[in-house]
Design an enzyme around this catalytic site. Structure first.
Site, PDB file in Angstrom:
ATOM      1  N   ARG B  60       1.089  -0.911   0.034  1.00  0.00           N
ATOM      2  CA  ARG B  60      -0.423  -0.025   0.131  1.00  0.00           C
ATOM      3  C   ARG B  60       1.040   1.176  -0.090  1.00  0.00           C
ATOM      4  O   ARG B  60       0.670   1.974  -0.853  1.00  0.00           O
ATOM      5  CB  ARG B  60      -0.802  -0.318   1.396  1.00  0.00           C
ATOM      6  CG  ARG B  60      -1.960  -1.258   1.308  1.00  0.00           C
ATOM      7  CD  ARG B  60      -2.825  -0.925   2.362  1.00  0.00           C
ATOM      8  NE  ARG B  60      -1.478  -1.738   3.037  1.00  0.00           N
ATOM      9  CZ  ARG B  60      -1.946  -1.879   4.518  1.00  0.00           C
ATOM     10  NH1 ARG B  60      -2.921  -1.740   5.144  1.00  0.00           N
ATOM     11  NH2 ARG B  60      -0.652  -2.351   5.420  1.00  0.00           N
ATOM     12  N   LYS B 162       3.438 -20.632   3.993  1.00  0.00           N
ATOM     13  CA  LYS B 162       2.824 -20.822   4.280  1.00  0.00           C
ATOM     14  C   LYS B 162       2.284 -19.770   6.104  1.00  0.00           C
ATOM     15  O   LYS B 162       2.764 -18.613   5.134  1.00  0.00           O
ATOM     16  CB  LYS B 162       3.830 -21.578   5.472  1.00  0.00           C
ATOM     17  CG  LYS B 162       4.707 -20.978   6.040  1.00  0.00           C
ATOM     18  CD  LYS B 162       5.365 -21.898   7.303  1.00  0.00           C
ATOM     19  CE  LYS B 162       6.064 -20.913   8.045  1.00  0.00           C
ATOM     20  NZ  LYS B 162       6.154 -21.683   9.428  1.00  0.00           N
ATOM     21  N   HIS B 192       9.707 -23.786   2.332  1.00  0.00           N
ATOM     22  CA  HIS B 192      11.376 -23.342   2.408  1.00  0.00           C
ATOM     23  C   HIS B 192      12.495 -24.167   3.218  1.00  0.00           C
ATOM     24  O   HIS B 192      13.047 -25.002   2.659  1.00  0.00           O
ATOM     25  CB  HIS B 192      11.871 -21.898   3.028  1.00  0.00           C
ATOM     26  CG  HIS B 192      11.792 -22.207   4.429  1.00  0.00           C
ATOM     27  ND1 HIS B 192      10.502 -21.693   5.257  1.00  0.00           N
ATOM     28  CD2 HIS B 192      12.700 -22.398   5.690  1.00  0.00           C
ATOM     29  CE1 HIS B 192      11.214 -21.712   6.541  1.00  0.00           C
ATOM     30  NE2 HIS B 192      12.462 -22.016   6.879  1.00  0.00           N
ATOM     31  N   LYS B 196      16.734 -26.604   1.959  1.00  0.00           N
ATOM     32  CA  LYS B 196      17.417 -26.179   2.093  1.00  0.00           C
ATOM     33  C   LYS B 196      18.122 -27.440   1.548  1.00  0.00           C
ATOM     34  O   LYS B 196      17.598 -28.522   1.338  1.00  0.00           O
ATOM     35  CB  LYS B 196      17.062 -26.686   4.253  1.00  0.00           C
ATOM     36  CG  LYS B 196      16.509 -25.841   4.302  1.00  0.00           C
ATOM     37  CD  LYS B 196      17.204 -25.644   6.128  1.00  0.00           C
ATOM     38  CE  LYS B 196      16.392 -25.172   6.246  1.00  0.00           C
ATOM     39  NZ  LYS B 196      16.896 -23.715   7.078  1.00  0.00           N
ATOM     40  N   GLU B 230      14.717 -23.872  19.057  1.00  0.00           N
ATOM     41  CA  GLU B 230      15.768 -22.316  18.519  1.00  0.00           C
ATOM     42  C   GLU B 230      15.854 -22.551  20.408  1.00  0.00           C
ATOM     43  O   GLU B 230      15.024 -22.667  20.685  1.00  0.00           O
ATOM     44  CB  GLU B 230      14.095 -21.929  18.409  1.00  0.00           C
ATOM     45  CG  GLU B 230      14.265 -21.835  16.893  1.00  0.00           C
ATOM     46  CD  GLU B 230      12.955 -20.893  16.081  1.00  0.00           C
ATOM     47  OE1 GLU B 230      13.115 -19.853  16.279  1.00  0.00           O
ATOM     48  OE2 GLU B 230      11.842 -21.185  15.810  1.00  0.00           O
ATOM     49  N   ASP B 249       3.253 -24.081  13.199  1.00  0.00           N
ATOM     50  CA  ASP B 249       4.311 -23.754  12.802  1.00  0.00           C
ATOM     51  C   ASP B 249       5.365 -24.001  12.121  1.00  0.00           C
ATOM     52  O   ASP B 249       5.963 -23.835  11.037  1.00  0.00           O
ATOM     53  CB  ASP B 249       4.738 -22.193  13.573  1.00  0.00           C
ATOM     54  CG  ASP B 249       5.359 -21.269  13.113  1.00  0.00           C
ATOM     55  OD1 ASP B 249       4.977 -20.641  12.407  1.00  0.00           O
ATOM     56  OD2 ASP B 249       6.476 -21.015  13.884  1.00  0.00           O
ATOM     57  N   HIS B 254       6.926 -28.433   8.628  1.00  0.00           N
ATOM     58  CA  HIS B 254       8.367 -28.536   7.696  1.00  0.00           C
ATOM     59  C   HIS B 254       8.267 -29.811   8.854  1.00  0.00           C
ATOM     60  O   HIS B 254       9.517 -30.923   7.683  1.00  0.00           O
ATOM     61  CB  HIS B 254       8.977 -27.304   8.437  1.00  0.00           C
ATOM     62  CG  HIS B 254       8.715 -26.171   8.472  1.00  0.00           C
ATOM     63  ND1 HIS B 254       9.009 -24.958   6.750  1.00  0.00           N
ATOM     64  CD2 HIS B 254       9.238 -25.163   9.309  1.00  0.00           C
ATOM     65  CE1 HIS B 254       8.500 -24.672   6.931  1.00  0.00           C
ATOM     66  NE2 HIS B 254       8.797 -23.795   8.358  1.00  0.00           N
ATOM     67  N   LYS B 344      10.864 -23.451  20.991  1.00  0.00           N
ATOM     68  CA  LYS B 344      10.870 -21.893  21.297  1.00  0.00           C
ATOM     69  C   LYS B 344      11.783 -22.216  22.107  1.00  0.00           C
ATOM     70  O   LYS B 344      11.703 -22.114  23.607  1.00  0.00           O
ATOM     71  CB  LYS B 344      10.597 -20.886  21.145  1.00  0.00           C
ATOM     72  CG  LYS B 344       9.775 -20.831  19.504  1.00  0.00           C
ATOM     73  CD  LYS B 344       9.234 -19.362  19.706  1.00  0.00           C
ATOM     74  CE  LYS B 344       8.567 -19.419  17.854  1.00  0.00           C
ATOM     75  NZ  LYS B 344      10.179 -18.795  17.606  1.00  0.00           N
TER      76      LYS B 344
HETATM   77  N1  LIG Z   1       8.721 -12.376   7.059  1.00  0.00           N
HETATM   78  C1  LIG Z   1       9.516 -14.348   7.515  1.00  0.00           C
HETATM   79  O1  LIG Z   1      10.973 -14.248   7.454  1.00  0.00           O
HETATM   80  C2  LIG Z   1       8.348 -15.239   7.210  1.00  0.00           C
HETATM   81  C3  LIG Z   1       9.017 -16.483   7.563  1.00  0.00           C
HETATM   82  C4  LIG Z   1       8.058 -17.867   6.817  1.00  0.00           C
HETATM   83  C5  LIG Z   1       6.912 -17.302   5.904  1.00  0.00           C
HETATM   84  N2  LIG Z   1       6.576 -15.762   6.326  1.00  0.00           N
HETATM   85  C6  LIG Z   1       5.411 -15.564   5.632  1.00  0.00           C
HETATM   86  O2  LIG Z   1       5.344 -14.858   4.318  1.00  0.00           O
HETATM   87  C7  LIG Z   1       4.419 -13.725   4.433  1.00  0.00           C
HETATM   88  C8  LIG Z   1       4.538 -12.448   4.175  1.00  0.00           C
HETATM   89  O3  LIG Z   1       5.040 -11.658   5.049  1.00  0.00           O
HETATM   90  P1  LIG Z   1       6.124 -10.551   5.921  1.00  0.00           P
HETATM   91  O4  LIG Z   1       6.029 -10.425   7.182  1.00  0.00           O
HETATM   92  O5  LIG Z   1       6.847 -10.443   5.378  1.00  0.00           O
HETATM   93  O6  LIG Z   1       4.082 -10.234   5.820  1.00  0.00           O
HETATM   94  P2  LIG Z   1       3.791  -8.889   6.348  1.00  0.00           P
HETATM   95  O7  LIG Z   1       5.314  -7.780   7.257  1.00  0.00           O
HETATM   96  O8  LIG Z   1       2.528  -8.954   7.087  1.00  0.00           O
HETATM   97  O9  LIG Z   1       3.403  -8.161   5.001  1.00  0.00           O
HETATM   98  C9  LIG Z   1       3.640  -7.569   3.904  1.00  0.00           C
HETATM   99  C10 LIG Z   1       3.624  -6.649   3.710  1.00  0.00           C
HETATM  100  O10 LIG Z   1       2.512  -6.742   2.897  1.00  0.00           O
HETATM  101  C11 LIG Z   1       1.707  -5.363   2.714  1.00  0.00           C
HETATM  102  N3  LIG Z   1      -0.121  -5.379   3.198  1.00  0.00           N
HETATM  103  C12 LIG Z   1      -0.749  -5.325   4.374  1.00  0.00           C
HETATM  104  N4  LIG Z   1      -1.632  -4.910   3.944  1.00  0.00           N
HETATM  105  C13 LIG Z   1      -1.962  -4.525   2.682  1.00  0.00           C
HETATM  106  C14 LIG Z   1      -2.762  -4.785   1.628  1.00  0.00           C
HETATM  107  N5  LIG Z   1      -4.076  -5.249   1.908  1.00  0.00           N
HETATM  108  N6  LIG Z   1      -2.828  -4.147   0.866  1.00  0.00           N
HETATM  109  C15 LIG Z   1      -1.628  -4.320  -0.336  1.00  0.00           C
HETATM  110  N7  LIG Z   1      -0.431  -4.849   0.185  1.00  0.00           N
HETATM  111  C16 LIG Z   1      -0.619  -4.936   1.918  1.00  0.00           C
HETATM  112  C17 LIG Z   1       3.067  -3.974   3.575  1.00  0.00           C
HETATM  113  O11 LIG Z   1       3.083  -2.922   3.464  1.00  0.00           O
HETATM  114  P3  LIG Z   1       2.298  -2.081   3.878  1.00  0.00           P
HETATM  115  O12 LIG Z   1       1.767  -1.289   4.596  1.00  0.00           O
HETATM  116  O13 LIG Z   1       3.751  -0.879   3.208  1.00  0.00           O
HETATM  117  O14 LIG Z   1       0.701  -2.204   2.036  1.00  0.00           O
HETATM  118  C18 LIG Z   1       3.188  -5.080   4.592  1.00  0.00           C
HETATM  119  O15 LIG Z   1       4.591  -4.849   4.829  1.00  0.00           O
HETATM  120  C19 LIG Z   1       3.206 -14.409   5.780  1.00  0.00           C
HETATM  121  O16 LIG Z   1       2.182 -15.181   4.867  1.00  0.00           O
HETATM  122  C20 LIG Z   1       4.202 -14.768   6.708  1.00  0.00           C
HETATM  123  O17 LIG Z   1       3.233 -16.226   7.320  1.00  0.00           O
HETATM  124  C21 LIG Z   1       7.610 -14.958   6.865  1.00  0.00           C
END
Ligand SMILES: NC(=O)c1ccc[n+]([C@@H]2O[C@H](COP(=O)([O-])OP(=O)(O)OC[C@H]3O[C@@H](n4cnc5c(N)ncnc54)[C@H](OP(=O)(O)O)[C@@H]3O)[C@@H](O)[C@H]2O)c1
Lengths: 317, 494
Positions: B60, B162, B192, B196, B230, B249, B254, B344
């Site tokens: 956004r 996921k 992921h 690995k 962890e 989780d 995994h 954890k």
């Molecule tokens: N983080 C990790 O390391 C990790 C690891 C494994 C899996 N995952 C999975 O990967 C996915 C993404 O993780 P994440 O931590 O990157 O997610 P996140 O930070 O919650 O979301 C990603 C981005 O989406 C944008 N967003 C939110 N609502 C929106 C909307 N209505 N329209 C358009 N954009 C929107 C936000 O940016 P804006 O504020 O600019 O809109 C936000 O920064 C999730 O499903 C998570 O479970 C994450």
């Protein structure tokens, strides 16, 4: 050490002692230690013509060992007696506390020359792991005695970079291959960057069956093995096409290749030391060639210990 | 192009991905910053991406292409652990990075994306849902309505992060929703762990060597323990984590996938669907617990202090530790317990698989002092850190008499191959762009693993645990020890 005093067992003992010393240095190091790890995946025998070349080779082998941990055995002729000494190449991988070491042996051939060295090497190979012989500096046709070492190796690496008679060099390589030896040539390895750019063009943009002819140009005074390889590679990949190899006023090496297709020509051409341009049929882009040094070439060759079908096809084309 | 490329030389250079664009939803998020962009940059560094490869990011926050590139540049510099930043390469790579601001709930976003995608000139497109799972349905519908899910003469694929649902019925509903817009063969569910190198190496180890596979069954193996520990806590992700918990989780996805890789039958060929068929078959063979068995075969834990973490409900019933005993009802594994645990704030960060073989049938050497003189051999596959394989066996102690002592034979992945291993996201992104789904989870695999977990979820959902029940820095609750103790066994706590 003198000829009579040197025995393979004493070298192996020196190696063992070297490991003990390395380990005890680590244990007594003032910073926190995580020990020394002995790494070995092959024996790499490097045959050199002079002590100077051996010094150079040891540096290259040091870089290579980080990617392909090995027991490096550097062999070169010397003016005096047969002699040998051990060394270690150690490094700490990025972000790790543990030191990794690979071991090396430098052997100075005495009067008995490489024939004597060959006998000596048998017990010095790491058992059950592949042996690669790198004939550094020798042209494959004039072996300078290196041929005594051939039977020990699972793979023999040459470099025909500066041979004057490319046809004779290729004939010798073919002969060794026909005797059942697995040979490689770093001058073929140097082509990988070029070949990759060309191959990617055929991944998605051009259908190989459309090609009617190919024109390859090369720079330098004479046809290098590299130009011969490139021509043979294209010819064997496009049996329906006419392939021409022509000189060009340019620096030594492949200069360009143009494919003639019903929808127009496509050309890949050198436009800088590390840059190729691709033009024709709506394509127009430049792409970088990786900068390659001897260590990078060796690393690529050591990754292929089994049969290398493409090289063998090209060598015999 | 369907015809084979006569110039390919897989020993020297790998196939590059075809011309395509990757569209990332959630491009302003953590996953894009930490994993996706560094992985794509590394692929460009390794010259695996075509010249005109394009990235289109969406979230956004209003940003120009240039501002988004700068942000991504910072991420690449910060999170590319083992790749030096090359300004000239970045310059070339970033020219094809674009950004479209918009809300995923807004149909106009998809029209804008279609226009941007068109401008990149790419027919092939990979949509990456790096967003909260609640958006998956919305985005898929938006893509479908804008006609972005199909293209004459090109492919359209979708990668889903996921979690794939939060229980069996939501996973099923999500799968059905996805399939209304993207066919299963174009749907890539990312786990992921499967990307690995060391998990992939399980295939190499099992099926590339002749000596282990004959022993890989109930006649020689007495138990298997899979641990993902962890040392850290929820680290600011408390709000997300309290809804998920360790069972959802880690274990549901995994670790059950790792278990499937360890226990599956060899496939006839190493091809995407053949491998996934075998994995799915194994997951379907895991015995589903009866409700009355759940307390005996599973343990929930929560570390002391979790409820005080930011964003966490002070009464939270979240499992920060989960352990379970599974049995596989097939000929190979009948009767062999698979113990899986994840938690954890355990003593250290480690993921490994310990395969315990049956002890020698007879104590030939009599009882010496100290060590028992028959001890089961243990094969340990270490996934992280210090990836490698160890085999523990008994050896004679030097000196008089026949006193035996356990010793370990070690193979260390990183030092036997000095080459850098690609990160899981590099491998998985390459695979998806090349259309190879071997390391992705298929719909039937996802549902089969939820089926395994469902009775535990239901039982735990109906219970009120007396949490916290383990100290940070310990190996989890005492009940987990008791679960193995009832079988006369112990966790391997090293
Ligand atoms: N983080 C990790 O390391 C990790 C690891 C494994 C899996 N995952 C999975 O990967 C996915 C993404 O993780 P994440 O931590 O990157 O997610 P996140 O930070 O919650 O979301 C990603 C981005 O989406 C944008 N967003 C939110 N609502 C929106 C909307 N209505 N329209 C358009 N954009 C929107 C936000 O940016 P804006 O504020 O600019 O809109 C936000 O920064 C999730 O499903 C998570 O479970 C994450």
């Amino acid at each position: 050490m003198s000829t009579t005093a040197i025995r393979p067992e004493s070298i192996l003992r020196d190696l063992q002692k070297q490991w003990e010393d390395l380990a005890s240095q680590e244990i007594h190091s003032p910073t926190e230690s995580a020990g020394v790890l002995r790494a070995c995946a092959m024996t790499l025998v490097v045959a050199c013509r002079t002590p100077e070349e051996a010094l150079d080779a040891r540096q290259v082998a040091g870089q290579v060992m980080r990617v392909h941990p090995s027991r490096a055995i550097i062999v070169h002729p010397g003016s005096g007696d047969f002699d040998a000494r051990v060394f270690a190449e150690c490094w700490k991988p990025f972000g790790r506390r543990q030191q990794i070491c690979s071991e090396g042996i430098e052997i100075i051939a005495g009067q008995g020359g490489f024939a004597e060295v060959a006998r000596f090497l048998v017990p010095l190979r790491v058992p059950d792991l592949p042996v690669v012989l790198w004939c550094r500096g020798s042209s494959v046709s004039e072996t300078g005695g290196f041929h005594h070492l051939y039977p020990l190796a699972d793979k023999i690496i040459f470099d025909t970079h500066d041979v004057s008679d490319s046809d004779a060099a290729l004939r010798s390589l073919r002969r060794l291959h026909a005797y059942g030896m697995r040979v490689a040539d770093l001058h073929w390895t140097r082509l990988s960057g070029w070949r990759e750019v060309l191959a990617h063009l055929f991944d998605s943009n051009i259908n190989a069956k459309e090609i009617r002819s190919a024109r390859i140009t090369y720079g330098g005074d004479s046809v290098t093995t590299c130009a011969r390889y490139f021509e043979a590679w294209i010819r064997s990949s496009l049996p329906q096409a006419r392939v021409a190899l022509e000189p060009e006023y340019a620096s030594r090496g492949i200069y360009s290749v143009t494919f003639d297709t019903p929808k127009g020509d496509v050309t890949i051409q050198h436009v800088g030391e590390h840059t190729l341009s691709v033009t024709g049929r709506g394509l127009e882009y430049r792409t970088g060639l990786p900068s390659i040094n001897e260590a990078a070439l060796m690393q690529e060759e050591l990754s292929i210990l089994g049969a290398d079908g493409v090289y063998e096809r090209v060598l015999n084309a | 192009m369907a015809t084979a490329n006569p110039f390919s030389d897989p020993l020297r250079f790998e196939r590059r991905v075809p011309e395509c664009a990757i569209v990332i939803f959630g491009a302003n998020g953590d996953l894009t910053k930490r994993k996706l962009l560094p992985a794509l940059y590394r692929l460009a560094h390794d010259r695996r991406l075509p010249e005109s490869f394009a990235i289109v990011g969406n979230s956004r926050t209003a940003m120009t292409d240039e501002a988004f590139r700068e942000r991504m540049c910072d991420s690449v510099k910060q999170f590319s652990e083992d790749t030096e930043f090359d300004p000239a390469l970045w310059d070339r790579f970033s020219r094809n990075i674009h950004y479209v601001a918009g809300d995923m709930n807004d149909p106009a976003l998809y029209t804008a994306l279609a226009a941007k995608a068109e401008a990149t000139g790419q027919k092939n497109m990979l949509f990456y849902l790096s967003t909260q799972p609640s958006y998956y349905g919305t985005v898929v519908d938006g893509l479908g309505q804008a006609g972005l899910n199909r293209c004459e003469g090109g492919w359209r694929r979708i990668i889903v992060e996921k979690p794939f649902g939060h229980d069996l019925s939501s996973a099923h509903a999500l799968n059905q929703h996805l399939q209304q817009v993207f066919p299963e063969r174009e749907t890539y569910r990312i786990d992921h762990y499967l990307g690995k190198e060391t998990v992939q190496n399980i295939f190499g180890f099992r099926f590339g060597n002749g000596i282990f596979e004959p022993l890989w069954n109930r006649r020689y193996i007495s138990q298997i323990q899979i641990t993902a520990a962890e040392s850290i806590g929820v680290e600011g992700r408390g709000a997300y984590y309290q809804e998920a918990g360790a069972l959802r989780d880690m274990i549901q996805n995994h670790l059950l996938q790792v278990m499937a890789t360890i226990a599956m039958e060899p496939s006839a060929v190493f091809e995407s669907d053949a491998v996934r068929d075998e994995r799915a078959k194994l997951l379907r063979s895991i015995r589903i617990m009866k409700p009355e068995d759940v307390p005996r075969y599973s343990v929930a834990g929560q570390y002391k202090g979790f409820r005080e973490e930011e964003g966490v409900n002070p009464q939270a019933q979240t499992d920060t530790y989960a352990a379970a005993t599974f049995y596989v009802d097939n000929w190979r594994w009948a009767g062999v317990p698979f113990f899986i645990r994840s938690g954890k704030k355990l003593p250290k960060r480690v993921t490994d698989i310990a395969i315990q073989f049956k002890a020698a049938p007879l104590a030939l050497f009599g009882e010496g002092s100290g060590e028992p003189n028959t001890r089961p051999n243990l094969l340990i596959l270490r996934i992280q850190p210090e990836e490698g394989i160890s085999l523990r066996f008994l050896s004679k102690e030097p000196g008089e008499g026949m006193r035996l002592r356990p010793v370990s034979m070690d193979f260390n992945y990183g030092t036997s191959f000095g080459e850098r291993s690609p990160s899981a996201y590099e491998t998985l992104l390459m695979d998806a762009m090349q259309g190879d789904a071997t390391l992705y989870t298929r719909q039937d695999m996802v549902e089969a693993s939820w089926k395994v977990i469902q009775p535990i979820l239901e039982d735990w959902g109906n219970r009120k645990f007396t949490f916290p029940n383990y100290e940070p820095g310990s190996w989890g609750p005492a009940e987990a020890d008791a679960m193995l103790g009832r079988l006369g066994l112990k966790w391997r706590n090293s």
